[in-house]
Design an enzyme around this catalytic site. Structure first.
Site, short mmCIF file in Angstrom:
data_model
loop_
_atom_site.label_atom_id
_atom_site.label_comp_id
_atom_site.label_asym_id
_atom_site.label_seq_id
_atom_site.Cartn_x
_atom_site.Cartn_y
_atom_site.Cartn_z
N TYR A 34 18.21 41.26 -43.19
CA TYR A 34 19.13 40.44 -44.24
C TYR A 34 20.32 41.32 -44.80
O TYR A 34 21.35 40.55 -44.47
CB TYR A 34 18.17 40.13 -45.52
CG TYR A 34 18.92 39.30 -46.47
CD1 TYR A 34 19.31 37.93 -46.20
CD2 TYR A 34 19.62 39.73 -47.56
CE1 TYR A 34 19.74 36.86 -47.33
CE2 TYR A 34 20.10 39.09 -48.46
CZ TYR A 34 20.35 37.71 -48.23
OH TYR A 34 21.16 37.13 -49.16
N SER A 40 26.49 38.84 -49.61
CA SER A 40 25.72 39.10 -50.66
C SER A 40 25.98 40.63 -51.10
O SER A 40 26.45 41.29 -50.34
CB SER A 40 24.40 39.29 -49.80
OG SER A 40 23.08 39.85 -50.89
#
Length: 252
Positions: free
Chosen positions: A155, A142
């Site tokens: 995250y 990501s």
């Protein structure tokens, strides 16, 4: 992967980038082993693969469980004899909060799926690919793997870890004919990102900074799937350990 009749395993195949990649890979002649925790959406993806003239199997699995990962890898080899490419993609999004408010349970949930799941997938698929002497692996990281995203500390940590695993695997297996790369999406229209407004509504917590979509839109999952097809194929034969950002300029 020689595109025609290549065997590709995809985790998180039930939605988003996983589903779009399954369809695009199948359109390019690949046979798909679609893996997802959600049986319903996973089987829907298999139907979509077949509707596009492709073929494949669906395997229900929890990517954070070693025996489930062993099972989907074994089923892929039993069914098709080899694994040409692997999209190690299953992931979950953290609930927005300041770092000190992240519960231990939430931290464990994120790390389990996003890091341990990717690690176990690598571990078992690399064994198969090492025996074959070839293979291409694409890990889904990501933009949160190359910089922090506000209110997503766990995250961000998990996706930084995916990049670490990608580089380590690429280095260790470069002489064994195996390539390992990562994609860094930033803002893709998937069930994962669609959950964000609801999450903000439910918790009443709004991050101080919201990612700036410079193209004024999210990516369509198919735009990420194009990169997956490229990295899975021989067209990217000199790429390994690459961290490929596909984010519409988000990280600029």
């Amino acid at each position: 992967m020689h595109n025609e009749n290549s065997i590709v395993v995809v985790t998180g195949a039930g939605s988003g980038i996983g589903r779009a990649s399954c369809i695009k890979l199948a359109q390019n002649g690949a046979k798909i082993v679609a893996v997802d925790f959600n049986q319903t959406t996973g089987e829907e993806t298999l139907s979509l693969i077949q509707e596009h003239g492709g073929e494949g199997i669906f395997v229900q699995a929890d990517v954070a469980k070693n025996e489930d990962v062993e099972r989907y890898v074994l089923l892929a080899v039993e069914t098709y004899g080899r694994i040409d490419a692997f999209l190690n993609n299953a992931g979950v999004l953290q609930k927005f909060s300041m770092l000190s408010d992240i519960t231990e349970g939430e931290y464990d949930r994120i790390m389990n799926v996003n890091v341990k799941g990717v690690f176990l997938g690598l571990k078992h698929v690399l064994k198969v690919m090492e025996k074959q002497g070839f293979g291409s692996i694409i890990n889904t990281a990501s933009t949160a793997g190359i910089r922090a995203e506000h209110s997503l500390a766990a995250y961000s940590a998990s996706k930084h870890a995916v990049i670490g695993l990608t580089k380590a695997a690429a280095l260790e297996y470069v002489k064994k004919g195996i390539r390992v790369n990562a994609i860094c999406p930033g803002g893709v229209d998937t069930t994962l990102t669609q959950s964000v407004p609801l999450m903000i509504q439910e918790t009443g917590y709004v991050p101080e900074e919201i990612p700036n979509m410079r193209m004024n839109r999210y990516a369509d999952p198919s735009e990420l799937a194009e990169m997956v097809v490229f990295l899975a194929s021989n067209k990217s034969s000199y790429m390994t350990g690459s961290i490929v950002v596909v984010d519409g300029g988000l990280t600029l």
